[in-house]
Design a protein around this motif. Sequence first.
Motif: not given
Ligand SMILES: Cc1ncc(COP(=O)(O)O)c(C=O)c1O
Length: 344
Positions: A67-69, A140, A167, A170, A197, A199-200, A208
């Motif tokens: 994930g980008s986290d 976000n 980042d 979206y 990511t 994830s979206k 992940r």
């Molecule tokens: C702006 C932003 N960056 C990163 C993430 C994290 O995404 P990931 O699921 O890839 O860790 C989110 C998740 O909501 C997000 O809104």
Amino acid sequence: MALTLFRVKYRLCYNENAFGPSPKAIAAAEASLKDSHRYPDMVYGDLRQAVADKYNLDVNRIVVGVGSDELIALLVSGFVKEGDEVIISQYAFSRYELAARLVGAKPVMIPENDLKMDLQAMLKAVTSRTRIVFMANPNNPTGDCLSRNDLHNFLRDLPEHVMFVYDAAYADFMDDPDYSDGFEWVAEEGRVVVLRTFSKIHGLAGMRIGYGYGSHMIANTMNLMRLPFNASRVGMDAAVAALNDDAFIEKSRTHTIIWREKLFLKLQSLGAKPYPSKGNFMMTRFASPAQSVAMFNHLKANSILIRPMAGYGLIDCLRFTIGQEHEMLALFAALKSFDWKNTK
Ligand SMILES: Cc1ncc(COP(=O)(O)O)c(C=O)c1O
């Protein structure tokens, strides 16, 4: 909260894809399962190549993360130390502040005006101790989005010693020609890093998978720091398929844009204050903290879970994720049956 989250019928709280994973990603993940006894490719070659091909990038400067986290945490661990400063807009995605605090750095939070990022104030806040400016665009949870031109000027004025982490989680929901996904600013020897990511729009939050794109030096550092097998084999294979499932991406984008607009109008007509959003979510302000709490509870009683914004200090705000049509209709019905008058 955790149990509620997974039992709830309409889960409009995490900015996930309304349609689930791309069907091509599901097929690829299923096919990949039989090789689960094998470690993933340590360099994630297939995924990096697929990303490089799609966006015309240098494959050697792409880093795959859980994930980008994970990539946010890696950037801070690698480039920020105790006592350094990290510039973050007041209502930016919360992981940036947390990542900075975890290494003992000082998050310098830049006040927003009616949930809008202030680029000039960010520039003014730069000191010799500033290491990174983090920015989500669109952001976000606010949905605020800055134009290519404004960011171009900002980068021109940002002192050379500061890394800019852009980042673009979206980016795929955007329909605005003035928007930049940031890749154009990532130079071979530069200080801009773009994060993306799966994830979206790709609907793979549970897998992940994310990736970053930066200079050789930044990408090499992140690759040295990440665990050798950080992302899973199944996740990588699903991500490659999802990246190339253009029909699914288009369907998700179109649906989001249509329902984002409908939700905006619905909330406005009922007397709330929705903020224009470029993501698959919408921040909304209510008449008072009490009304916001009452709305949250009312929706929950109708099996709809949305995101309270108290964690950001926005106690009169709630964030709605765009769901499928039947979910949005259930939400609209519940919004309508709310006792607006008696919950001021
Ligand atoms: C702006 C932003 N960056 C990163 C993430 C994290 O995404 P990931 O699921 O890839 O860790 C989110 C998740 O909501 C997000 O809104």
